[in-house]
Design a protein around this motif. Structure first.
Motif, PDB file in Angstrom:
ATOM      1  N   TRP A  25       0.651  -1.186  -0.035  1.00 31.31           N
ATOM      2  CA  TRP A  25      -0.115  -0.036   0.035  1.00 31.31           C
ATOM      3  C   TRP A  25       0.724   1.258  -0.072  1.00 31.31           C
ATOM      4  O   TRP A  25       0.410   2.409  -0.355  1.00 31.31           O
ATOM      5  CB  TRP A  25      -1.013   0.040   1.036  1.00 31.31           C
ATOM      6  CG  TRP A  25      -0.292   0.154   2.341  1.00 31.31           C
ATOM      7  CD1 TRP A  25       0.020  -0.700   3.303  1.00 31.31           C
ATOM      8  CD2 TRP A  25      -0.074   1.383   3.275  1.00 31.31           C
ATOM      9  NE1 TRP A  25       0.670  -0.198   4.544  1.00 31.31           N
ATOM     10  CE2 TRP A  25       0.437   0.920   4.549  1.00 31.31           C
ATOM     11  CE3 TRP A  25      -0.275   2.576   2.925  1.00 31.31           C
ATOM     12  CZ2 TRP A  25       1.019   1.805   5.419  1.00 31.31           C
ATOM     13  CZ3 TRP A  25       0.178   3.514   4.073  1.00 31.31           C
ATOM     14  CH2 TRP A  25       0.736   3.403   5.198  1.00 31.31           C
ATOM     15  N   ASN A  26       2.101   0.946   0.480  1.00 27.86           N
ATOM     16  CA  ASN A  26       3.126   2.277   0.461  1.00 27.86           C
ATOM     17  C   ASN A  26       4.475   1.730   0.347  1.00 27.86           C
ATOM     18  O   ASN A  26       4.844   0.932   0.975  1.00 27.86           O
ATOM     19  CB  ASN A  26       2.904   2.855   1.767  1.00 27.86           C
ATOM     20  CG  ASN A  26       3.769   4.025   2.072  1.00 27.86           C
ATOM     21  OD1 ASN A  26       4.815   3.861   2.368  1.00 27.86           O
ATOM     22  ND2 ASN A  26       3.200   5.387   2.117  1.00 27.86           N
ATOM     23  N   GLY A 127      -9.153   1.834   1.104  1.00 26.59           N
ATOM     24  CA  GLY A 127      -8.198   2.857   0.552  1.00 26.59           C
ATOM     25  C   GLY A 127      -8.320   4.211   1.105  1.00 26.59           C
ATOM     26  O   GLY A 127      -7.428   4.975   1.210  1.00 26.59           O
ATOM     27  N   VAL A 128      -9.478   4.607   1.540  1.00 24.11           N
ATOM     28  CA  VAL A 128      -9.463   5.785   2.541  1.00 24.11           C
ATOM     29  C   VAL A 128      -8.645   5.829   3.636  1.00 24.11           C
ATOM     30  O   VAL A 128      -8.015   6.660   3.850  1.00 24.11           O
ATOM     31  CB  VAL A 128     -11.067   6.041   2.896  1.00 24.11           C
ATOM     32  CG1 VAL A 128     -11.245   7.094   3.854  1.00 24.11           C
ATOM     33  CG2 VAL A 128     -11.790   6.326   1.675  1.00 24.11           C
ATOM     34  N   SER A 131      -5.054   6.055   2.714  1.00 26.98           N
ATOM     35  CA  SER A 131      -4.736   7.134   2.289  1.00 26.98           C
ATOM     36  C   SER A 131      -4.449   8.094   3.470  1.00 26.98           C
ATOM     37  O   SER A 131      -3.523   8.728   3.432  1.00 26.98           O
ATOM     38  CB  SER A 131      -5.634   7.874   1.387  1.00 26.98           C
ATOM     39  OG  SER A 131      -5.935   7.115   0.075  1.00 26.98           O
ATOM     40  N   THR A 134      -1.069   7.309   4.828  1.00 22.19           N
ATOM     41  CA  THR A 134       0.254   7.977   4.003  1.00 22.19           C
ATOM     42  C   THR A 134       0.023   9.334   3.950  1.00 22.19           C
ATOM     43  O   THR A 134       1.254   9.741   4.278  1.00 22.19           O
ATOM     44  CB  THR A 134      -0.304   7.508   2.429  1.00 22.19           C
ATOM     45  OG1 THR A 134      -0.528   6.148   2.390  1.00 22.19           O
ATOM     46  CG2 THR A 134       0.727   8.173   1.407  1.00 22.19           C
ATOM     47  N   ALA A 135      -1.148  10.027   4.062  1.00 23.66           N
ATOM     48  CA  ALA A 135      -0.773  11.589   4.329  1.00 23.66           C
ATOM     49  C   ALA A 135      -0.291  11.783   5.723  1.00 23.66           C
ATOM     50  O   ALA A 135       0.479  12.774   5.916  1.00 23.66           O
ATOM     51  CB  ALA A 135      -2.523  12.281   4.294  1.00 23.66           C
ATOM     52  N   PRO A 148       1.796   5.935  -2.664  1.00 23.73           N
ATOM     53  CA  PRO A 148       0.754   5.125  -2.307  1.00 23.73           C
ATOM     54  C   PRO A 148       0.298   4.288  -3.160  1.00 23.73           C
ATOM     55  O   PRO A 148      -0.930   4.132  -3.874  1.00 23.73           O
ATOM     56  CB  PRO A 148      -0.399   6.136  -1.942  1.00 23.73           C
ATOM     57  CG  PRO A 148      -0.158   7.203  -2.865  1.00 23.73           C
ATOM     58  CD  PRO A 148       1.475   7.397  -2.949  1.00 23.73           C
ATOM     59  N   VAL A 151      -2.610   1.704  -2.608  1.00 21.59           N
ATOM     60  CA  VAL A 151      -3.972   2.762  -2.260  1.00 21.59           C
ATOM     61  C   VAL A 151      -4.762   2.768  -3.558  1.00 21.59           C
ATOM     62  O   VAL A 151      -5.865   2.780  -3.670  1.00 21.59           O
ATOM     63  CB  VAL A 151      -3.564   3.863  -1.567  1.00 21.59           C
ATOM     64  CG1 VAL A 151      -4.879   4.902  -1.542  1.00 21.59           C
ATOM     65  CG2 VAL A 151      -3.109   3.678  -0.074  1.00 21.59           C
ATOM     66  N   VAL A 152      -4.143   3.101  -4.577  1.00 25.11           N
ATOM     67  CA  VAL A 152      -4.462   3.255  -5.915  1.00 25.11           C
ATOM     68  C   VAL A 152      -5.239   2.074  -6.344  1.00 25.11           C
ATOM     69  O   VAL A 152      -6.544   2.208  -7.174  1.00 25.11           O
ATOM     70  CB  VAL A 152      -3.512   3.827  -6.890  1.00 25.11           C
ATOM     71  CG1 VAL A 152      -4.098   3.770  -8.326  1.00 25.11           C
ATOM     72  CG2 VAL A 152      -2.874   5.097  -6.552  1.00 25.11           C
TER      73      VAL A 152
END
Length: 167
Positions: A25-26, A127-128, A131, A134-135, A148, A151-152
């Motif tokens: 995911w990252n 995904g949310v 995300s 990641t942020a 990410p 996440v995409v």
């Protein structure tokens, strides 16, 4: 526009959930950690940290979300790792439901909830949350730029599954 035929939607939902569990995911490369370079590859259920320039036995470290939270305890980025754990839990629910759907397709299809849409919603929620993780990594001072990648895929799979015409 229909991305997938209705009769293939269930199989796509199951494969999407399982595939998401294996995509990192990252991915973050950082050259500012302890004077060296480190690559972090975060999969939903574990993280691989590789430190460049040290013997391989000392360079690779694998951890799960809970041990990563414990390691980051008291740090500004600890909340990002907590969000990762929540995302992993949501994805675990999606993977478990996908396994049930695969094993008992008829019974799950006969249930009160459309399993394809449920899996699409769970992947979207994953995904949310990832995300947000990641942020939080980026804004809380983690060195390097987090990419990410997975996440995409969560959002793409969720969008496809939620837009399937199930009539």
């Amino acid at each position: 526009m229909v991305w997938v035929r209705s009769e293939h939607a269930g199989a796509l939902a199951v494969v999407s959930a399982w595939l998401t569990a294996f995509i990192p995911w990252n991915v973050t490369y950082s050259s500012a950690v302890s004077g060296g370079s480190v690559l972090f590859v975060r999969f939903p259920f574990f993280q691989i940290r590789y430190a460049f320039g040290v013997p391989f036995a000392d360079a690779v470290h694998v951890s799960d979300p809970l041990s990563a939270i414990a390691f980051q305890s008291g740090q500004t980025i600890a909340v990002a790792y907590q969000a990762w754990a929540v995302g992993a839990a949501v994805l675990a629910a999606a993977v478990a439901f996908a396994a049930l759907y695969y094993a008992r397709e008829g019974a799950v299809e006969a249930g009160p909830v459309d399993p394809v849409r449920l899996l699409g919603g769970l992947l979207g929620l994953t995904g949310v949350v990832l995300s947000a993780a990641t942020a939080l990594l980026w804004t809380r001072g983690f060195p390097g730029v987090p990419i990410p990648l997975g996440v995409v895929f969560c959002f793409v799979f969720a969008g496809v599954l939620l837009s399937v015409d199930r009539t």
